[in-house]
Structure formats: structure tokens, C-alpha cells
Enzyme design. Sequence first.
Site, PDB file in Angstrom:
ATOM      1  N   LYS A  95      -0.448  -0.317  -3.634  1.00 50.99           N
ATOM      2  CA  LYS A  95       0.260   0.474  -4.188  1.00 50.99           C
ATOM      3  C   LYS A  95       1.231  -0.010  -5.301  1.00 50.99           C
ATOM      4  CE  LYS A  95       3.232   4.377  -3.536  1.00 50.99           C
ATOM      5  NZ  LYS A  95       4.037   5.252  -2.609  1.00 50.99           N
ATOM      6  N   GLU A 103       1.787 -10.654   0.364  1.00 51.47           N
ATOM      7  CA  GLU A 103       0.800 -11.096   0.807  1.00 51.47           C
ATOM      8  C   GLU A 103      -0.510 -10.835   0.173  1.00 51.47           C
ATOM      9  OE1 GLU A 103       3.053  -9.336   1.988  1.00 51.47           O
ATOM     10  OE2 GLU A 103       3.407  -9.673   4.402  1.00 51.47           O
ATOM     11  N   GLY A 122       2.311   4.932   1.118  1.00 52.51           N
ATOM     12  CA  GLY A 122       1.359   3.716   1.407  1.00 52.51           C
ATOM     13  C   GLY A 122       0.608   4.148   2.828  1.00 52.51           C
ATOM     14  N   ARG A 123       1.235   4.594   3.920  1.00 47.21           N
ATOM     15  CA  ARG A 123       0.779   4.796   5.228  1.00 47.21           C
ATOM     16  C   ARG A 123      -0.098   5.917   5.187  1.00 47.21           C
ATOM     17  NH1 ARG A 123       5.917   3.936   5.089  1.00 47.21           N
ATOM     18  NH2 ARG A 123       7.405   5.756   5.520  1.00 47.21           N
ATOM     19  N   GLU A 160       6.771   3.165  10.894  1.00 43.96           N
ATOM     20  CA  GLU A 160       7.324   2.946   9.633  1.00 43.96           C
ATOM     21  C   GLU A 160       7.755   4.275   9.147  1.00 43.96           C
ATOM     22  OE1 GLU A 160       5.770  -0.187   7.052  1.00 43.96           O
ATOM     23  OE2 GLU A 160       5.285   1.423   5.674  1.00 43.96           O
ATOM     24  N   HIS A 168      -8.318  -2.284  32.245  1.00 44.75           N
ATOM     25  CA  HIS A 168      -8.203  -3.538  33.094  1.00 44.75           C
ATOM     26  C   HIS A 168      -7.174  -4.654  32.652  1.00 44.75           C
ATOM     27  CE1 HIS A 168     -12.011  -2.576  35.289  1.00 44.75           C
ATOM     28  NE2 HIS A 168     -12.331  -1.993  33.941  1.00 44.75           N
ATOM     29  N   LYS A 228      11.455  -9.260   3.922  1.00 46.13           N
ATOM     30  CA  LYS A 228      10.696  -9.719   2.905  1.00 46.13           C
ATOM     31  C   LYS A 228      11.404 -10.418   1.799  1.00 46.13           C
ATOM     32  CE  LYS A 228       7.410  -5.582   2.033  1.00 46.13           C
ATOM     33  NZ  LYS A 228       7.334  -4.277   1.158  1.00 46.13           N
TER      34      LYS A 228
HETATM   35  O1  F6P Z   1       5.181  -2.933   4.812  1.00 39.94           O
HETATM   36  C1  F6P Z   1       5.910  -2.389   3.826  1.00 39.94           C
HETATM   37  C2  F6P Z   1       4.802  -1.720   2.871  1.00 39.94           C
HETATM   38  O2  F6P Z   1       5.636  -1.333   1.798  1.00 39.94           O
HETATM   39  C3  F6P Z   1       4.237  -0.381   3.419  1.00 39.94           C
HETATM   40  O3  F6P Z   1       4.657   0.755   3.595  1.00 39.94           O
HETATM   41  C4  F6P Z   1       2.903  -0.287   2.750  1.00 39.94           C
HETATM   42  O4  F6P Z   1       1.755   0.099   3.259  1.00 39.94           O
HETATM   43  C5  F6P Z   1       2.623  -1.874   2.279  1.00 39.94           C
HETATM   44  O5  F6P Z   1       3.803  -2.628   2.660  1.00 39.94           O
HETATM   45  C6  F6P Z   1       1.663  -2.576   1.341  1.00 39.94           C
HETATM   46  O6  F6P Z   1       2.236  -2.086   0.299  1.00 39.94           O
HETATM   47  P1  F6P Z   1       1.263  -2.154  -1.004  1.00 39.94           P
HETATM   48  O7  F6P Z   1       0.476  -1.080  -0.989  1.00 39.94           O
HETATM   49  O8  F6P Z   1       2.379  -1.785  -2.180  1.00 39.94           O
HETATM   50  O9  F6P Z   1       0.809  -3.521  -1.309  1.00 39.94           O
END
Ligand code: F6P
Length: 556
Positions: A215, A221, A275-276, A361, A392, A520
Site C-alpha cells: 500500500k 521487508e 491494508g488488512r 491489528e 492432535h 519498525k
Molecule cells: O504491519 C503494519 C502494516 O502497516 C499493516 O497494516 C500492513 O498490512 C502491512 O504493514 C504492510 O503494509 P504495506 O502494504 O504498506 O507494505
Amino acid sequence: MTNSDTLHKQDPTLTAAWNKLTDHFQDMKDVSMAKMFAEDSKRAKDFALELEEVLFLDYSKNLINGKTMALLSDLAEELDLKDGIDKMFAGKLINETEGRAVLHTALRAPRSAHIEVYGENVVPKVQEVLARMKDFVGLFDDKKWKGYTGKDITDFVNIGIGGSDLGPVMVCEALTPFHHPDRKVHFVSNVDGAHIEQTLAALDPETTLFIIASKTFTTIETMTNAHSAREWFLEGASQNDVKKHFVALSTNIDAAVAFGIGEENIFEFWDWVGGRYSLSSAIGLSILVAIGADHFSGLLSGMHWMDNHFRSAPPLENIPVVLALLGIWYSNFHGCETEAILPYDQNLRYLPSYLQQASMESNGKMVTRAGSEVSYETGSIIWGDAGTNSQHSFFQLLHQGTRLIPCDFLLPAIPNHSLDHHHTLLAANAFAQCEALMTGKSADQVKLELAQSGKTDEAMDQLLPFKVFDGNRPSNMILLKRLTPFSLGAIIAMYEHKIFVQGYIWNIFSFDQFGVELGKALAKDLAPELTGSAKSEMHDASTNQLVAKFKSLKSN
Ligand code: F6P
């Protein structure tokens, strides 16, 4: 923005319904579900809801009676839940702390809908991106998109994390039987180099396309993995070829262009998609690649179908509302801390992880919408795994542990495979576990069994306490006719709306996530210290010690 555009800021504990529920809990805390079933032949029917043979919810195995549900419904009405729902669907800026609307429901609304954000109808642009996504996938259907050496693309790697990963991973896995036979979708999320290295090891750059899903297009990452993927690709290809092998899903067009992705290969979404809650936006491109345009439309239709149900059904006929209210009953009155999600469908095994982010979240918040600390519990801890494997592993604790853990079982009646005798066993296990959780095993039953097995009186007395199950443990059974794109869409929207209702009643903001920022920021500071280019000793003594130890272990 006026008060009529925002969500009410009411403390739920100050309502008459909450007070009545507190009193009512005293009458209910020791009730026996088995006894309530014995006394009321209509109980199973009264606490069940069915939506057009697609989805059947049996919530009769809960520690509730008619009064409980009536009071919970009063709570929703006293807090004017209907107003909250209307404001969300109308695009009001209910994500107040970020000044945004919350409109994932617009992503699956029909072309004819009119939904305004900041005075603009967003439906045409949603439909335009959706059409572009379908056209894009059509190029692979027609074998018109070729890699830089002229070969067909066979492998697609979605690089994203959190909401840009968990939803697509879960849906792609759940809909495995609907996958396009010539396309394989992979997911890379973790910044742990093993994830991308191991994924790429099996792939050929000439036939691989990367979908960079972020987003913000700044998540460390995802950006690190995207750069590693590009380096890997450029080992054989040239910079000009990047356009043929990288596409982006983002709200940050400039950053995606700066990465080298052609503007025509960027699929946009907007700040009013959390995002979620984004799998029905451009973030769902990997899903579309995997299952094709028709099935993707089915998924969106199922979500929209559930949106309509949620928007229009009265509280006690409204499946997301009923699930949310039951969760509040257990969390705030019974003191339960966790909820288990137990899909009896191997392909739904990532549903618990997906719901962990969606729910935790969203509702892991301790400040009310008025800015003061809450005086009651909010978001539950969500966990779980697929049955029967989980039977199990952790079911022992569900049956005989000290904690009360409400469970959601999910089961399709018709399997997506041909081994029907396996499915019969799977279903029998799901029903048996719900039954066992509720009925338990009495001391008399245990004694009889021990006597029949020839145990002495002394041995029987010794074994008795260990073999008794108290039972009376709550569960919902969510029965699907079949796991299809449509019914999966309905399930996803059902849980999205459950989360909304709970956050609304808890008087918290469900659509921001400031709690993830601190870690972060600290990681950004720490990274250069680990490579030795910056001085450590800036942190607490434990962190300084760990940094020093890590460096010495690495250098030795
Ligand atoms: O973990 C925090 C967060 O902002 C989530 O809400 C989001 O889904 C994820 O990081 C990834 O964010 P982006 O889509 O901006 O890379």
C-alpha cells in the site's frame, strides 16, 4: 467534519444494557448448556441462522439463553450500531485518527452503486482498476504477455507483507481446486533472506513475474525483498526488461515508478482501503492470477452478498453481528482472553493467520474514541489451526484446560476433492469435537467405563479425576454448502464485519495501527549498528548486550 460524520464516542459500560448484562451474567455463569438443551426442544433452531443454503450458523452451543441475546442486541441498539454501519458504508471519515473513510465494501459494490468519498463517487475508479486487472490476466490467458526472452510467464511471485500478503495467501490456498493449471503463484513476505532465496531457487527469471504489493511502497521487508528480486532478475536481464517482469499494487504510484515499474503496470488502490481489508482491491491481483477472472468475480460477489446482509439484517438475524456480540459476551463478561478459529478444511488452514491480523491489528487498542484509556477488555487473542490436525496438538487444552476458549468451527458439506469417505470422517470429527466440548464426560460415565474395563475400585478412584471432562465449553459451527469463491468471499466479509462491530461497541478506532510503528522505527536505528557502521550503546542494557553478543558471534 461534524459529529454526524464520525462514530459515536460512547462508553459501552455506561449503557443500561451493559449493566443488565453484568447482572444477567451472575444468573448465567454456572448454567449448563446440556441442561438448557434438555429443557428446550427449540434451542438448536432458535440459535441458528441460515443464508440461502450457502452458509448455516449454529450458535446454540454457547453459554447463552434468549435473554442473553436480547440484552446483547439491546447493547448494539443503545450504542446505535446501525448508525455506525451506515456511516462506514456511506464513506464517512470514520477512521478519524488517520482522517480517512473505511470503504473496503466499495471494492465489491456493483458498477451501478454510487459511493462518495471527499465528494467523489469512487465506484467508477474501482471498476476501472478491476477491469485493468482482468485485462492484465487476460494477456496471460491468451499467451500475449511474454518474458524478456519471448517465453510465456509461468510463475508469479507476490512480494508483500501483512495485509499485502496474508489475505491473498489465504484465499489462494483456500481456492487451490480453482487454480488455473498453467500458472503458479508464490508468496514472499518475510525479510528473512531464506524466504526469497528458497523461493527463487526453484524459479527461472525468464518465466517469472513479480507482483510488488505494498500500500505504502515503503515497507522495509517488501522493499528489501523487491530489490533482491530485481537483482536476481538483472543477473541475466537488462534494466529495460524490468517492465516485463515487475508490476506493482500500491497507493504510492510515484514510488512504484521510481522503482522502475511502468505506470501502465501499476494497479492502484486508495487510502480508504485498510491494508488488512485490501484483498478485494488491487492487492487481490495474485488471487486473480491464480483463479482467473470469473472466480475472482465470484469472490467479490460473495463479499458483496455478505455486505448486503450485514447492512440490512436486524441484529439477531445478522450473522456478523451475532458473532460479534457472542465475542463480547465471552470477552467482557466471562473474561475469556482468546478465541480459536478451527477450519475443518485443509485448504482453509491459513484462515486463522489471516484473521489474526484482521482482528488483532484492528481491535488491539486500549484508548477509546474519546481518547481516554478503556476500562474493559478489547480485542481478543485470535489463534487456531485446521482440523483434524489441531485435535492432535492443542485440543487437549480446549477440553480439559483451565481456560474457557470459545471456538469457531468451519466446515463445508461438499468437499472439493473426490475422496468422500475422507470427508465423512472429517465432518464426523468436527461435529464430535463440538459435541464433546459441550457435553463433556461425567464422573458416572467414567466410572461405568472403568468398571467395564475391569479396573479395581481403588484404581477407579485414582483415575477418576483425570478422566472427567467438565464440558460446557462454547463453540459456533459455521457450515458451508461448499467452499467456493463465492462462499469464501462471504466468510471473509462476515469476519471483517464482526471485527467492525466489536470495535464499534468497544468504542475504539479499529482502522489505524500505530502500535506497529515503534518497533519498525527501532529496527531502522538498529540495522546499521548490527553491521558495525554505527555505534550501539544507545539502547537499554539488555538490547546493547544483545547487539554486542550478536556481533561477536557473527565475527567469530
Ligand atoms: O504491519 C503494519 C502494516 O502497516 C499493516 O497494516 C500492513 O498490512 C502491512 O504493514 C504492510 O503494509 P504495506 O502494504 O504498506 O507494505
